[in-house]
Each structure stands twice: as C-alpha cells, then as structure tokens.
Design a protein around this motif. Structure first.
Motif, PDB file in Angstrom:
ATOM      1  N   THR A   1       0.827  -1.202   0.000  1.00 20.91           N
ATOM      2  CA  THR A   1       0.000   0.000   0.000  1.00 20.91           C
ATOM      3  C   THR A   1       0.863   1.254   0.000  1.00 20.91           C
ATOM      4  O   THR A   1       1.785   1.386   0.799  1.00 20.91           O
ATOM      5  CB  THR A   1      -0.897   0.019   1.249  1.00 20.91           C
ATOM      6  OG1 THR A   1      -1.572  -1.231   1.337  1.00 20.91           O
ATOM      7  CG2 THR A   1      -1.914   1.139   1.183  1.00 20.91           C
ATOM      8  N   THR A   2       0.553   2.177  -0.918  1.00 19.70           N
ATOM      9  CA  THR A   2       1.157   3.507  -0.884  1.00 19.70           C
ATOM     10  C   THR A   2       0.014   4.527  -0.925  1.00 19.70           C
ATOM     11  O   THR A   2      -1.086   4.212  -1.376  1.00 19.70           O
ATOM     12  CB  THR A   2       2.112   3.757  -2.066  1.00 19.70           C
ATOM     13  OG1 THR A   2       1.355   3.783  -3.279  1.00 19.70           O
ATOM     14  CG2 THR A   2       3.186   2.688  -2.168  1.00 19.70           C
TER      15      THR A   2
ATOM     16  N   THR B   1      -4.911   1.645   9.803  1.00 18.16           N
ATOM     17  CA  THR B   1      -4.082   0.440   9.791  1.00 18.16           C
ATOM     18  C   THR B   1      -3.711  -0.031  11.196  1.00 18.16           C
ATOM     19  O   THR B   1      -3.632  -1.244  11.443  1.00 18.16           O
ATOM     20  CB  THR B   1      -2.785   0.737   9.009  1.00 18.16           C
ATOM     21  OG1 THR B   1      -3.145   1.177   7.697  1.00 18.16           O
ATOM     22  CG2 THR B   1      -1.886  -0.482   8.898  1.00 18.16           C
ATOM     23  N   TYR B   2      -3.469   0.915  12.106  1.00 23.13           N
ATOM     24  CA  TYR B   2      -2.912   0.552  13.414  1.00 23.13           C
ATOM     25  C   TYR B   2      -3.949   0.692  14.520  1.00 23.13           C
ATOM     26  O   TYR B   2      -4.897   1.477  14.409  1.00 23.13           O
ATOM     27  CB  TYR B   2      -1.681   1.420  13.717  1.00 23.13           C
ATOM     28  CG  TYR B   2      -0.545   1.127  12.761  1.00 23.13           C
ATOM     29  CD1 TYR B   2       0.220  -0.025  12.907  1.00 23.13           C
ATOM     30  CD2 TYR B   2      -0.264   1.974  11.689  1.00 23.13           C
ATOM     31  CE1 TYR B   2       1.247  -0.323  12.017  1.00 23.13           C
ATOM     32  CE2 TYR B   2       0.755   1.686  10.796  1.00 23.13           C
ATOM     33  CZ  TYR B   2       1.509   0.541  10.961  1.00 23.13           C
ATOM     34  OH  TYR B   2       2.515   0.241  10.078  1.00 23.13           O
TER      35      TYR B   2
ATOM     36  N   ALA C   1      -1.637   2.820  19.483  1.00 28.31           N
ATOM     37  CA  ALA C   1      -0.308   3.038  18.888  1.00 28.31           C
ATOM     38  C   ALA C   1      -0.110   4.525  18.580  1.00 28.31           C
ATOM     39  O   ALA C   1      -1.071   5.237  18.264  1.00 28.31           O
ATOM     40  CB  ALA C   1      -0.172   2.224  17.606  1.00 28.31           C
TER      41      ALA C   1
ATOM     42  N   ILE D   1      16.430   1.254   1.041  1.00 26.57           N
ATOM     43  CA  ILE D   1      15.298   1.229   1.974  1.00 26.57           C
ATOM     44  C   ILE D   1      15.656   2.116   3.162  1.00 26.57           C
ATOM     45  O   ILE D   1      16.816   2.524   3.307  1.00 26.57           O
ATOM     46  CB  ILE D   1      14.968  -0.202   2.445  1.00 26.57           C
ATOM     47  CG1 ILE D   1      16.183  -0.816   3.163  1.00 26.57           C
ATOM     48  CG2 ILE D   1      14.551  -1.083   1.291  1.00 26.57           C
ATOM     49  CD1 ILE D   1      15.880  -2.104   3.889  1.00 26.57           C
TER      50      ILE D   1
ATOM     51  N   SER E   1       9.254   2.619   9.930  1.00 26.95           N
ATOM     52  CA  SER E   1       8.162   1.775   9.433  1.00 26.95           C
ATOM     53  C   SER E   1       7.473   2.398   8.221  1.00 26.95           C
ATOM     54  O   SER E   1       7.047   1.700   7.311  1.00 26.95           O
ATOM     55  CB  SER E   1       7.119   1.548  10.532  1.00 26.95           C
ATOM     56  OG  SER E   1       7.652   0.692  11.507  1.00 26.95           O
ATOM     57  N   TRP E   2       7.326   3.721   8.232  1.00 27.23           N
ATOM     58  CA  TRP E   2       6.731   4.423   7.092  1.00 27.23           C
ATOM     59  C   TRP E   2       7.612   5.616   6.732  1.00 27.23           C
ATOM     60  O   TRP E   2       8.219   6.241   7.624  1.00 27.23           O
ATOM     61  CB  TRP E   2       5.317   4.913   7.422  1.00 27.23           C
ATOM     62  CG  TRP E   2       4.324   3.793   7.442  1.00 27.23           C
ATOM     63  CD1 TRP E   2       4.030   2.997   8.504  1.00 27.23           C
ATOM     64  CD2 TRP E   2       3.529   3.327   6.342  1.00 27.23           C
ATOM     65  NE1 TRP E   2       3.089   2.053   8.129  1.00 27.23           N
ATOM     66  CE2 TRP E   2       2.761   2.243   6.821  1.00 27.23           C
ATOM     67  CE3 TRP E   2       3.385   3.721   5.006  1.00 27.23           C
ATOM     68  CZ2 TRP E   2       1.862   1.546   6.012  1.00 27.23           C
ATOM     69  CZ3 TRP E   2       2.488   3.024   4.202  1.00 27.23           C
ATOM     70  CH2 TRP E   2       1.745   1.948   4.699  1.00 27.23           C
TER      71      TRP E   2
ATOM     72  N   TRP F   1      10.243  -0.305   4.254  1.00 25.46           N
ATOM     73  CA  TRP F   1      10.978  -1.493   3.774  1.00 25.46           C
ATOM     74  C   TRP F   1      10.883  -1.647   2.255  1.00 25.46           C
ATOM     75  O   TRP F   1      11.512  -2.540   1.678  1.00 25.46           O
ATOM     76  CB  TRP F   1      10.468  -2.770   4.457  1.00 25.46           C
ATOM     77  CG  TRP F   1       8.978  -2.942   4.400  1.00 25.46           C
ATOM     78  CD1 TRP F   1       8.088  -2.651   5.383  1.00 25.46           C
ATOM     79  CD2 TRP F   1       8.198  -3.437   3.296  1.00 25.46           C
ATOM     80  NE1 TRP F   1       6.800  -2.928   4.972  1.00 25.46           N
ATOM     81  CE2 TRP F   1       6.838  -3.412   3.701  1.00 25.46           C
ATOM     82  CE3 TRP F   1       8.516  -3.901   2.030  1.00 25.46           C
ATOM     83  CZ2 TRP F   1       5.804  -3.822   2.859  1.00 25.46           C
ATOM     84  CZ3 TRP F   1       7.484  -4.298   1.189  1.00 25.46           C
ATOM     85  CH2 TRP F   1       6.157  -4.268   1.607  1.00 25.46           C
ATOM     86  N   LEU F   2      10.089  -0.816   1.596  1.00 24.68           N
ATOM     87  CA  LEU F   2       9.900  -0.927   0.141  1.00 24.68           C
ATOM     88  C   LEU F   2      11.076  -0.263  -0.586  1.00 24.68           C
ATOM     89  O   LEU F   2      11.328   0.930  -0.424  1.00 24.68           O
ATOM     90  CB  LEU F   2       8.588  -0.266  -0.264  1.00 24.68           C
ATOM     91  CG  LEU F   2       8.224  -0.341  -1.744  1.00 24.68           C
ATOM     92  CD1 LEU F   2       8.070  -1.788  -2.212  1.00 24.68           C
ATOM     93  CD2 LEU F   2       6.933   0.432  -2.012  1.00 24.68           C
ATOM     94  N   GLU F   3      11.785  -1.064  -1.372  1.00 29.78           N
ATOM     95  CA  GLU F   3      12.984  -0.552  -2.059  1.00 29.78           C
ATOM     96  C   GLU F   3      12.579   0.505  -3.092  1.00 29.78           C
ATOM     97  O   GLU F   3      11.649   0.290  -3.871  1.00 29.78           O
ATOM     98  CB  GLU F   3      13.707  -1.717  -2.734  1.00 29.78           C
ATOM     99  CG  GLU F   3      15.110  -1.374  -3.157  1.00 29.78           C
ATOM    100  CD  GLU F   3      15.849  -2.585  -3.722  1.00 29.78           C
ATOM    101  OE1 GLU F   3      15.212  -3.620  -4.001  1.00 29.78           O
ATOM    102  OE2 GLU F   3      17.075  -2.486  -3.899  1.00 29.78           O
TER     103      GLU F   3
ATOM    104  N   ILE G   1       6.218   3.544  14.512  1.00 29.71           N
ATOM    105  CA  ILE G   1       4.969   3.252  15.235  1.00 29.71           C
ATOM    106  C   ILE G   1       5.378   2.755  16.617  1.00 29.71           C
ATOM    107  O   ILE G   1       6.192   1.826  16.732  1.00 29.71           O
ATOM    108  CB  ILE G   1       4.152   2.152  14.514  1.00 29.71           C
ATOM    109  CG1 ILE G   1       4.074   2.435  12.998  1.00 29.71           C
ATOM    110  CG2 ILE G   1       2.771   2.005  15.140  1.00 29.71           C
ATOM    111  CD1 ILE G   1       3.414   3.709  12.605  1.00 29.71           C
ATOM    112  N   GLU G   2       4.825   3.353  17.647  1.00 28.82           N
ATOM    113  CA  GLU G   2       5.202   2.975  19.009  1.00 28.82           C
ATOM    114  C   GLU G   2       3.965   2.651  19.826  1.00 28.82           C
ATOM    115  O   GLU G   2       2.854   3.071  19.487  1.00 28.82           O
ATOM    116  CB  GLU G   2       5.953   4.132  19.677  1.00 28.82           C
ATOM    117  CG  GLU G   2       7.289   4.428  19.011  1.00 28.82           C
ATOM    118  CD  GLU G   2       7.954   5.663  19.594  1.00 28.82           C
ATOM    119  OE1 GLU G   2       9.145   5.575  19.909  1.00 28.82           O
ATOM    120  OE2 GLU G   2       7.277   6.687  19.740  1.00 28.82           O
TER     121      GLU G   2
END
Lengths: 192, 198
Positions: free
Chosen positions: B13-14, B82-83, B87, B109, B114-115, B171-173, B194-195
C-alpha cells in the motif's frame, strides 16, 4: 488522498460439483498401499509419482484442471502462448503428517485439487514480500496476522491455483481422516 | 461458465496526497542556502551524486514548521486505519534532497523506520521516484515474457508535482531516476515509527 495497492499476488479458486471424489479417494487409498512414496516437502504421508493425471481414472480431473488453468492463461498471458500440464501427483496426509514450506522451482503455475476436505490441515501461503517481515510496526496492526493466508478449510472438488514461486506449506493433519489432494505444475510455452 | 474466485493478496500500500498552501519558494531558497552553508553532505558520484541535508530539517527554522505540522497530521490520519488506537505514530527524522543535472539516487530502503514519505518542493520532471516489486521469488518466473503487460510487475514510477506527497512502507525498495533537466529537483523526506505497548 489516493490509496494505491501495488503488486498483489493473484490466487484463484475453482469448484467442480460433478467429479466423483469418493471413488477417486478409494483409488488413491489402494495406491497408497501398493506404491512407494516420494519424499519431497512432505513430512510423513504418501506422495505418488508425478504423472498421476495421465492415468485414465483421473481424466475428468485433468480436463477440469486444464479448463481452469486455461482461463487464467487467457486472462493474463498473450494469445500466442499455451499452457501445459508438466507434472501431477497425489498426496495422502494422515494423522501428524504435513508439508514444509516450499516453492515449485520448475514451473510457472501450480494447483492443489482436493479429493477430500482439508480437515485441520489447510494449504497456507507465505507473504512473498520478504522485507515486510523486518517491520516491527506489525505488533500494532489492527489485523496482525494478515500476511499469512490460508486458514480456511477447502472442500472436495475445490482447487486453488497459485504462482509456482509463491512459498506455501500444508498444516499438520491432527485428525484420523486421510487428507487427499492432487498437485499439479503448469508451464507457459510459446506456440510452435 | 467456470465458477472462479480471484484473490489479490499482499498488495503493497502507498498513499498519495497534496498539501496546497505551503510556501514552496521559501522552502526551496532555505534548502539551497543550507547547501551553501554545508549543513548536509554530498553523495559520491558513484552513488548518483546529489546533496542531502542533515536529518533534522523539519526541526530547525520556521520555514518548515507548517510542512512538519501537515505531515504529522495527515500521516496520522491515513495510518489510523491500519494501526490500533493505542499506537502512536512519530516522525523520527527528516531531510532535504537536491538533485541536479545527471544526478540520481540508487535503490535503497529506510531500515530505521516503518513508514516514509517524500514531499516535493519542486516538480520531479522525468526524475521519477520509482518503487521496486518487493517479491523476490516472483522475479525468477520466466513466464513474465509472455504476460499481456510484461513490465507491470517490475517497477512503478510516476512524476510528482510541487506540493504532492507520497507515503510508503520504509521497507519498500525505492530510488530516483536521473535528472536530465537543467532545473534542480528538490524534495523533503521524513521517516515515521509506530510505538506503543505490544
């Protein structure tokens, strides 16, 4: 704001209501008694040689699977290619048997056809996006376990088609019922 | 007619959105001034060249305070679907990028986040941000040659206008194509984590 869903991995399922799976089951249980098993991803269980659908007893299943995979081929591949059945084998997993996660490296599309229901042992797929597993924000997702698929039971006559490169496995059969399936590999080739 | 169900699994997802009312000219001048004052570093040409500011960009000076406020608000709004509610989503760093003629950014990356997002201070022109298919096994499938759309799976790219933002998993290259124009391509990137209590 625009939300984009990129690179989905496509999985198809079909169902056949006509094939006599009770009869097919009996044939495989007889073969299990008399033929040696191959040992590949299976931990326990019996696995036939890899041309099982060439036998006359299974021609109806072969025709059905070729019809299904042709519909996938027609949807995503060019018109000047064909799709061929390369290998096919039967699996009987009894109590405690399962299949380790693996891919079918010599194939483009694969399927699992269910002669019996899967009981407690579904086929499951593993999220192919390797790096996502390193993201610690998973702990805070509303749907924490979305990236493993396949907890649903499959029933006799159902077949699941998936890309052969998609890592998959079979959960442990914890019932006394033999779980019987037929797996196939298909190749895309240019028309000659 | 065959009874078939088709499942689209594990999409990546973007999100793309636009922030309309920021003073991009002021931010552009401030970033170029920081480059002159060497508040950052120049990449080696073998890495594509280009300049990157120190990673505290949105924490420093008044030119970027509105951008920071908008990014935090919108990223929180978007990711709240999403979360879990408990969070928290926190911006951990931010930096400016300048790419001049012939410069580019290699695929990479952001492993500490996370984002990530990129805000465009100038249009990208042909120097697109590109995203690479994150499914390595899929790339070994030779049947790609025979697909109706053979290159759809490899790379996704598109130009962006001033004021547009893309938000994507860290993580998306991703990488940036070569700037073949005479204009400087300027963007601002930020990372989020995200915490919360697991």
């Amino acid at each position: 704001m625009k939300k984009n869903l990129l690179w989905p991995t496509e999985i198809y399922s079909f169902k056949n209501e006509i094939i006599d799976n009770v009869k097919i089951k009996e044939i495989f249980l007889e073969k299990e008694k008399s033929e040696l098993s191959r040992s590949i991803s299976n931990i326990g269980g019996w696995q036939s040689e890899d041309s099982i659908l060439e036998e006359n007893d299974f021609s109806e299943i072969k025709d059905f699977l070729l019809k299904c995979v042709s519909s996938i081929k027609n949807e995503i591949y060019r018109d000047d290619v064909k799709i061929l059945l390369a290998q096919s084998w039967a699996n009987v997993n009894r109590f405690g048997h399962y299949n380790l996660n693996h891919v079918h490296g010599n194939s483009h599309w694969s399927c699992a056809y269910y002669v019996t229901e899967t009981y407690t042992a579904p086929l499951y797929f593993i999220d192919p996006r390797v790096r996502i597993n390193m993201d610690v924000s998973h702990f805070f997702l509303k749907n924490k376990y979305f990236n493993t698929l396949g907890s649903e039971k499959s029933m006799p006559g159902e077949v699941i088609f998936f890309p052969s490169w998609l890592e998959h496995a079979v959960a442990k059969n914890s019932t006394d019922n033999p779980r019987i399936s037929i797996s196939c590999n298909f190749l895309i080739r240019e028309q000659k | 007619m065959i009874d078939v169900k088709k499942f689209h699994s594990w999409s990546t997802t973007t999100f793309v959105f636009k922030i309309e009312d920021l003073n991009n000219e002021q931010m552009r001048r401030e970033i170029l001034a920081r480059e002159k004052r060497e508040l950052g570093f120049k990449f080696d040409p073998i890495q594509g060249g280009g300049w990157q500011s120190n990673k505290d960009l949105l924490e420093t000076g008044t030119s970027f305070s509105n951008l920071k406020k908008y990014l935090i608000r919108y990223v929180n709004e978007i990711l709240s679907e999403t979360y879990v509610d408990s969070a928290t989503i926190r911006m951990i760093n931010s930096w400016a990028n300048i790419s001049r003629t012939g410069e580019y950014t290699l695929p990479h990356i952001h492993e500490e986040a996370s984002w990530s997002c990129v805000y465009y201070v100038t249009p990208t022109g042909d120097a697109n941000l590109y995203l690479k298919d994150p499914r390595p096994f899929e790339q070994m499938d030779r049947s790609h040659h025979y697909l109706k759309d053979p290159y759809a799976n490899v790379i996704r790219k598109r130009p962006f206008k001033t004021g547009e933002v893309i938000l994507f998993p860290s993580w998306l290259e991703h990488g940036v194509g070569t700037n073949v124009s005479d204009s400087s391509r300027i963007s601002i990137a930020a990372n989020f984590i995200i915490e919360g209590t697991q």
